[in-house]
Scaffold this active site. Structure first.
Site, mmCIF file in Angstrom:
data_model
loop_
_atom_site.group_PDB
_atom_site.id
_atom_site.type_symbol
_atom_site.label_atom_id
_atom_site.label_comp_id
_atom_site.label_asym_id
_atom_site.label_seq_id
_atom_site.Cartn_x
_atom_site.Cartn_y
_atom_site.Cartn_z
ATOM 1 N N HIS A 158 -35.587 11.764 17.576
ATOM 2 C CA HIS A 158 -35.767 13.014 18.328
ATOM 3 C C HIS A 158 -36.282 14.145 17.440
ATOM 4 O O HIS A 158 -36.117 15.313 17.765
ATOM 5 C CB HIS A 158 -34.450 13.402 19.012
ATOM 6 C CG HIS A 158 -34.036 12.427 20.075
ATOM 7 N ND1 HIS A 158 -32.789 12.394 20.644
ATOM 8 C CD2 HIS A 158 -34.745 11.429 20.690
ATOM 9 C CE1 HIS A 158 -32.736 11.421 21.547
ATOM 10 N NE2 HIS A 158 -33.901 10.816 21.585
ATOM 11 N N GLY A 226 -21.129 7.399 17.413
ATOM 12 C CA GLY A 226 -21.134 8.750 17.976
ATOM 13 C C GLY A 226 -22.241 9.055 18.960
ATOM 14 O O GLY A 226 -22.778 10.160 18.946
HETATM 15 P P1 OAD Z 1 -23.644 12.986 23.417
HETATM 16 O O1 OAD Z 1 -23.149 14.382 23.393
HETATM 17 O O2 OAD Z 1 -24.223 12.470 24.670
HETATM 18 O O3 OAD Z 1 -22.488 12.004 22.968
HETATM 19 C C1 OAD Z 1 -21.721 12.263 21.830
HETATM 20 C C2 OAD Z 1 -20.825 11.065 21.578
HETATM 21 O O4 OAD Z 1 -20.159 11.282 20.346
HETATM 22 C C3 OAD Z 1 -19.740 10.854 22.629
HETATM 23 O O5 OAD Z 1 -19.733 9.488 23.025
HETATM 24 C C4 OAD Z 1 -18.452 11.239 21.903
HETATM 25 O O6 OAD Z 1 -17.346 10.459 22.349
HETATM 26 C C5 OAD Z 1 -18.794 10.897 20.479
HETATM 27 N N1 OAD Z 1 -18.053 11.636 19.445
HETATM 28 C C6 OAD Z 1 -17.567 12.891 19.501
HETATM 29 N N2 OAD Z 1 -16.999 13.216 18.336
HETATM 30 C C7 OAD Z 1 -17.122 12.147 17.519
HETATM 31 C C8 OAD Z 1 -16.742 11.860 16.181
HETATM 32 N N3 OAD Z 1 -16.126 12.755 15.430
HETATM 33 N N4 OAD Z 1 -17.048 10.639 15.667
HETATM 34 C C9 OAD Z 1 -17.693 9.720 16.421
HETATM 35 N N5 OAD Z 1 -18.082 9.936 17.696
HETATM 36 C C10 OAD Z 1 -17.800 11.127 18.238
HETATM 37 O O7 OAD Z 1 -24.681 12.890 22.191
HETATM 38 P P2 OAD Z 1 -25.858 11.841 21.946
HETATM 39 O O8 OAD Z 1 -25.515 10.495 22.468
HETATM 40 O O9 OAD Z 1 -26.239 11.961 20.522
HETATM 41 O O10 OAD Z 1 -31.607 14.481 22.998
HETATM 42 O O11 OAD Z 1 -26.980 12.490 22.853
HETATM 43 C C11 OAD Z 1 -28.224 11.866 22.908
HETATM 44 C C12 OAD Z 1 -29.304 12.852 23.153
HETATM 45 O O12 OAD Z 1 -28.985 13.660 24.291
HETATM 46 C C13 OAD Z 1 -29.499 13.880 22.057
HETATM 47 O O13 OAD Z 1 -30.216 13.408 20.944
HETATM 48 C C14 OAD Z 1 -30.260 14.953 22.777
HETATM 49 C C15 OAD Z 1 -29.472 15.013 24.062
HETATM 50 O O14 OAD Z 1 -30.170 15.404 25.151
HETATM 51 C C16 OAD Z 1 -32.640 15.359 22.999
HETATM 52 O O15 OAD Z 1 -32.481 16.547 22.833
HETATM 53 C C17 OAD Z 1 -33.963 14.734 23.256
#
Ligand code: OAD
Length: 286
Positions: A158, A226
């Site tokens: 991204h 995560g």
């Molecule tokens: P999300 O906010 O969708 O998910 C975050 C994940 O991290 C969740 O499953 C939480 O349970 C987990 N989490 C939280 N704290 C944690 C920790 N300390 N250790 C491990 N896991 C933890 O974020 P992404 O999946 O990264 O895209 O989101 C994907 C994309 O959605 C992003 O890159 C962005 C957004 O729209 C764009 O902007 C194109």
């Protein structure tokens, strides 16, 4: 939150039955309960015998560095305006507001540092055969790698907040000092500059996506850390890895859309689970 409160009530109440309940809480509800310890050992055995490991990272990896995730109760998307600000259309309809918000995120980068999860990953990668496909637009994996004096391949699906790109000619450079809120023009073609990230409505960078897909096809282990697994094509990488025979390991305190695909689940925060995993892998190898 729930555990310390429950423990305080139990301690205040005292008594044998309640001490048993306290033990049960410790054993089964603590994030680092024995099932996690077993999962870490299984994961370490698998990883110690793997040649190629793909790490698929999401915003949860940087959460303990103080970078907010997108979804969930503390996620950025709680603010309904953020979906609009991360969509390419807003660059044409409300550029000033969009770039001011991105500049605030760029400014915040100078205050964050890698957490033990980033450092443990780089420690693991020293062994070789590691590739990283991250959805994160921060520089924390690179910062941990530079501190360790060793850079594994890191693909930014991204893009990167550190980079600035011309929306017209594609001229790209790293400059955190440049204030995007001032709507600066491209030094090459005078076109509008923007952050070097991928917005909704745009394609992912070809080279990073291709390299990640190749790594997914050939890896023996895919470590999914995560991410909610809701955003494609990034979420397709673990699926590809699984289809090609890889063992999938998830590190996430909560279930994700990819959990059912993973053979090993470590229900803990990245900053806790990854250092424990790195130690266990080192033990297995020695
Ligand atoms: P999300 O906010 O969708 O998910 C975050 C994940 O991290 C969740 O499953 C939480 O349970 C987990 N989490 C939280 N704290 C944690 C920790 N300390 N250790 C491990 N896991 C933890 O974020 P992404 O999946 O990264 O895209 O989101 C994907 C994309 O959605 C992003 O890159 C962005 C957004 O729209 C764009 O902007 C194109």
């Amino acid at each position: 939150m729930v555990l310390p409160l429950a423990r305080r009530i139990l301690r205040a109440a005292g008594g044998r039955t309640l001490r048993v309940a306290d033990w049960l809480l410790d054993t089964f509800y603590h994030p680092r309960h024995p099932m996690n310890a077993q999962a870490i050992e299984r994961a370490a055995t698998t990883m110690a015998h793997a040649d190629q490991i793909l790490v698929c990272a999401g915003s949860g990896l940087s959460a303990e560095s103080g970078v907010p995730t997108f979804r969930g109760k503390d996620g950025m998307f709680r603010d309904p305006d953020i979906s609009r600000l991360t969509h390419v259309d807003t660059f044409f309809s409300d550029r000033q507001r969009m770039l001011t918000w991105y500049q605030e995120r760029r400014d915040a980068l100078s205050a964050i540092a890698p957490n033990p999860g980033h450092r443990a990953l780089i420690d693991l990668a020293r062994h070789g055969g590691y590739h990283f496909a991250t959805q994160n637009v921060d520089h924390l994996l690179e910062a941990a790698a530079d501190d360790a004096g060793f850079r594994p391949p890191i693909y930014h699906l991204h893009g990167s907040l550190l980079e600035v790109r011309c929306h017209d000619c594609g001229h790209t450079f790293e400059d955190l000092e440049l204030d995007l809120g001032q709507l600066p023009a491209c030094p090459v073609c005078d076109g509008p500059l923007r952050p070097g990230v991928v917005w909704f409505g745009e394609s992912l960078p070809d080279d990073d996506l291709k390299a990640s897909d190749e790594a997914a096809r050939r890896c023996d282990v895919c470590l999914v850390i995560g991410t909610s697994g809701l955003v494609y094509p990034a979420a397709a990488l673990p699926e590809t890895a699984r289809k090609h025979g890889a063992v999938l390991i998830e590190i996430n305190p909560n279930p994700s859309a990819l959990s059912d695909l993973c053979q090993i689940l470590i229900r803990d925060k990245a900053g806790t689970a990854l250092p424990a995993l790195a130690k266990a892998v080192a033990r297995q190898r020695s």
